[in-house]
Design a protein around this motif. Structure first.
Motif, PDB file in Angstrom:
ATOM      1  N   GLU A 224       1.429   8.979   2.375  1.00  0.00           N
ATOM      2  CA  GLU A 224       0.384   8.372   1.567  1.00  0.00           C
ATOM      3  C   GLU A 224       0.803   8.491   0.111  1.00  0.00           C
ATOM      4  O   GLU A 224       1.231   9.545  -0.347  1.00  0.00           O
ATOM      5  CB  GLU A 224      -0.957   9.066   1.768  1.00  0.00           C
ATOM      6  CG  GLU A 224      -2.057   8.487   0.904  1.00  0.00           C
ATOM      7  CD  GLU A 224      -3.383   9.198   1.089  1.00  0.00           C
ATOM      8  OE1 GLU A 224      -4.405   8.585   0.795  1.00  0.00           O
ATOM      9  OE2 GLU A 224      -3.395  10.365   1.496  1.00  0.00           O
ATOM     10  N   LYS A 225       0.697   7.407  -0.597  1.00  0.00           N
ATOM     11  CA  LYS A 225       1.030   7.396  -2.016  1.00  0.00           C
ATOM     12  C   LYS A 225      -0.104   6.692  -2.749  1.00  0.00           C
ATOM     13  O   LYS A 225      -0.509   5.600  -2.373  1.00  0.00           O
ATOM     14  CB  LYS A 225       2.340   6.650  -2.255  1.00  0.00           C
ATOM     15  CG  LYS A 225       2.731   6.552  -3.698  1.00  0.00           C
ATOM     16  CD  LYS A 225       4.040   5.802  -3.871  1.00  0.00           C
ATOM     17  CE  LYS A 225       4.363   5.666  -5.339  1.00  0.00           C
ATOM     18  NZ  LYS A 225       5.558   4.856  -5.551  1.00  0.00           N
ATOM     19  N   VAL A 226      -0.612   7.325  -3.784  1.00  0.00           N
ATOM     20  CA  VAL A 226      -1.652   6.709  -4.592  1.00  0.00           C
ATOM     21  C   VAL A 226      -0.997   5.693  -5.505  1.00  0.00           C
ATOM     22  O   VAL A 226      -0.024   5.990  -6.208  1.00  0.00           O
ATOM     23  CB  VAL A 226      -2.410   7.770  -5.422  1.00  0.00           C
ATOM     24  CG1 VAL A 226      -3.390   7.099  -6.371  1.00  0.00           C
ATOM     25  CG2 VAL A 226      -3.124   8.742  -4.497  1.00  0.00           C
ATOM     26  N   VAL A 227      -1.503   4.465  -5.456  1.00  0.00           N
ATOM     27  CA  VAL A 227      -0.986   3.390  -6.298  1.00  0.00           C
ATOM     28  C   VAL A 227      -2.064   3.060  -7.323  1.00  0.00           C
ATOM     29  O   VAL A 227      -3.167   2.660  -6.960  1.00  0.00           O
ATOM     30  CB  VAL A 227      -0.647   2.138  -5.456  1.00  0.00           C
ATOM     31  CG1 VAL A 227      -0.146   1.020  -6.355  1.00  0.00           C
ATOM     32  CG2 VAL A 227       0.361   2.489  -4.381  1.00  0.00           C
ATOM     33  N   LEU A 228      -1.734   3.262  -8.584  1.00  0.00           N
ATOM     34  CA  LEU A 228      -2.696   2.956  -9.640  1.00  0.00           C
ATOM     35  C   LEU A 228      -2.611   1.475  -9.974  1.00  0.00           C
ATOM     36  O   LEU A 228      -1.562   0.983 -10.373  1.00  0.00           O
ATOM     37  CB  LEU A 228      -2.414   3.810 -10.876  1.00  0.00           C
ATOM     38  CG  LEU A 228      -2.534   5.321 -10.668  1.00  0.00           C
ATOM     39  CD1 LEU A 228      -2.191   6.051 -11.958  1.00  0.00           C
ATOM     40  CD2 LEU A 228      -3.921   5.685 -10.194  1.00  0.00           C
ATOM     41  N   ASP A 229      -3.696   0.756  -9.769  1.00  0.00           N
ATOM     42  CA  ASP A 229      -3.759  -0.676 -10.020  1.00  0.00           C
ATOM     43  C   ASP A 229      -4.245  -0.885 -11.452  1.00  0.00           C
ATOM     44  O   ASP A 229      -5.400  -0.631 -11.772  1.00  0.00           O
ATOM     45  CB  ASP A 229      -4.710  -1.323  -9.017  1.00  0.00           C
ATOM     46  CG  ASP A 229      -4.728  -2.832  -9.120  1.00  0.00           C
ATOM     47  OD1 ASP A 229      -4.197  -3.380 -10.099  1.00  0.00           O
ATOM     48  OD2 ASP A 229      -5.275  -3.462  -8.205  1.00  0.00           O
ATOM     49  N   THR A 230      -3.377  -1.357 -12.327  1.00  0.00           N
ATOM     50  CA  THR A 230      -3.729  -1.493 -13.744  1.00  0.00           C
ATOM     51  C   THR A 230      -4.700  -2.632 -13.997  1.00  0.00           C
ATOM     52  O   THR A 230      -5.284  -2.726 -15.060  1.00  0.00           O
ATOM     53  CB  THR A 230      -2.456  -1.704 -14.602  1.00  0.00           C
ATOM     54  OG1 THR A 230      -1.774  -2.855 -14.117  1.00  0.00           O
ATOM     55  CG2 THR A 230      -1.562  -0.487 -14.550  1.00  0.00           C
TER      56      THR A 230
ATOM     57  N   ALA B  93      -4.535   3.437  -2.005  1.00  0.00           N
ATOM     58  CA  ALA B  93      -3.496   4.278  -1.419  1.00  0.00           C
ATOM     59  C   ALA B  93      -2.612   3.432  -0.517  1.00  0.00           C
ATOM     60  O   ALA B  93      -3.089   2.565   0.206  1.00  0.00           O
ATOM     61  CB  ALA B  93      -4.111   5.420  -0.626  1.00  0.00           C
ATOM     62  N   ASP B  94      -1.318   3.680  -0.585  1.00  0.00           N
ATOM     63  CA  ASP B  94      -0.344   3.030   0.278  1.00  0.00           C
ATOM     64  C   ASP B  94      -0.026   4.035   1.384  1.00  0.00           C
ATOM     65  O   ASP B  94       0.521   5.106   1.108  1.00  0.00           O
ATOM     66  CB  ASP B  94       0.901   2.685  -0.545  1.00  0.00           C
ATOM     67  CG  ASP B  94       1.943   1.933   0.249  1.00  0.00           C
ATOM     68  OD1 ASP B  94       1.618   1.435   1.340  1.00  0.00           O
ATOM     69  OD2 ASP B  94       3.086   1.840  -0.224  1.00  0.00           O
ATOM     70  N   VAL B  95      -0.406   3.724   2.616  1.00  0.00           N
ATOM     71  CA  VAL B  95      -0.224   4.669   3.714  1.00  0.00           C
ATOM     72  C   VAL B  95       0.647   4.051   4.793  1.00  0.00           C
ATOM     73  O   VAL B  95       0.740   2.842   4.923  1.00  0.00           O
ATOM     74  CB  VAL B  95      -1.575   5.103   4.326  1.00  0.00           C
ATOM     75  CG1 VAL B  95      -2.426   5.826   3.310  1.00  0.00           C
ATOM     76  CG2 VAL B  95      -2.321   3.917   4.898  1.00  0.00           C
ATOM     77  N   GLY B  96       1.295   4.919   5.564  1.00  0.00           N
ATOM     78  CA  GLY B  96       2.119   4.429   6.656  1.00  0.00           C
ATOM     79  C   GLY B  96       2.829   5.558   7.359  1.00  0.00           C
ATOM     80  O   GLY B  96       2.541   6.739   7.155  1.00  0.00           O
ATOM     81  N   VAL B  97       3.766   5.179   8.185  1.00  0.00           N
ATOM     82  CA  VAL B  97       4.580   6.122   8.944  1.00  0.00           C
ATOM     83  C   VAL B  97       6.029   5.702   8.767  1.00  0.00           C
ATOM     84  O   VAL B  97       6.335   4.513   8.755  1.00  0.00           O
ATOM     85  CB  VAL B  97       4.198   6.093  10.443  1.00  0.00           C
ATOM     86  CG1 VAL B  97       5.109   6.982  11.274  1.00  0.00           C
ATOM     87  CG2 VAL B  97       2.752   6.487  10.626  1.00  0.00           C
ATOM     88  N   ARG B  98       6.894   6.681   8.620  1.00  0.00           N
ATOM     89  CA  ARG B  98       8.322   6.392   8.496  1.00  0.00           C
ATOM     90  C   ARG B  98       9.110   7.453   9.228  1.00  0.00           C
ATOM     91  O   ARG B  98       8.572   8.513   9.574  1.00  0.00           O
ATOM     92  CB  ARG B  98       8.745   6.333   7.032  1.00  0.00           C
ATOM     93  CG  ARG B  98       8.601   7.649   6.296  1.00  0.00           C
ATOM     94  CD  ARG B  98       9.327   7.610   4.955  1.00  0.00           C
ATOM     95  NE  ARG B  98       9.002   8.738   4.137  1.00  0.00           N
ATOM     96  CZ  ARG B  98       9.464   9.975   4.316  1.00  0.00           C
ATOM     97  NH1 ARG B  98      10.277  10.244   5.311  1.00  0.00           N
ATOM     98  NH2 ARG B  98       9.120  10.948   3.492  1.00  0.00           N
ATOM     99  N   ALA B  99      10.374   7.152   9.473  1.00  0.00           N
ATOM    100  CA  ALA B  99      11.260   8.140  10.082  1.00  0.00           C
ATOM    101  C   ALA B  99      11.450   9.288   9.103  1.00  0.00           C
ATOM    102  O   ALA B  99      11.605   9.075   7.898  1.00  0.00           O
ATOM    103  CB  ALA B  99      12.600   7.498  10.422  1.00  0.00           C
TER     104      ALA B  99
END
Length: 95
Positions: free
Chosen positions: A73-79, A2-8
């Motif tokens: 949060e965005k799920v990133v599928l690692d091939t 998962a790619d997680v973080g905070v943004r405006a």
């Protein structure tokens, strides 16, 4: 992964921010407020008010130092990885 973080926050986030606030009020105050006042703070009219206020805070903050931030949060599928998925498969993981 998962790619997680905070943004405006952006204008597109207004509905989600208002919805999160309303759900938090309904859950957090359900044992303290009678149904009538809780409905006044979380019902349709209140939701419209909260959306307008969050929209103003996001689009036109009172100063350059003010920001509404949202967690993402965005799920990133690692091939290259071996996936182990539960019910729903790749479609559920990507959602």
């Amino acid at each position: 992964m998962a790619d997680v973080g905070v943004r405006a926050a952006r204008h597109d986030d207004v509905a989600a921010v208002a919805s999160t606030q309303i759900r938090a009020w309904r859950y957090g105050y359900r044992d303290f407020l009678p149904e009538g006042p809780l409905e006044q703070m979380t019902g349709k009219a209140a939701e419209d008010l909260w959306r307008r206020q969050w929209d103003e805070a996001i689009v036109s903050p009172p100063s350059r130092r003010h920001r509404v931030l949202v967690a993402v949060e965005k799920v990133v599928l690692d091939t290259d990885a071996f996936p182990a998925l539960g019910p729903g498969g790749v479609a559920a993981a990507a959602a």
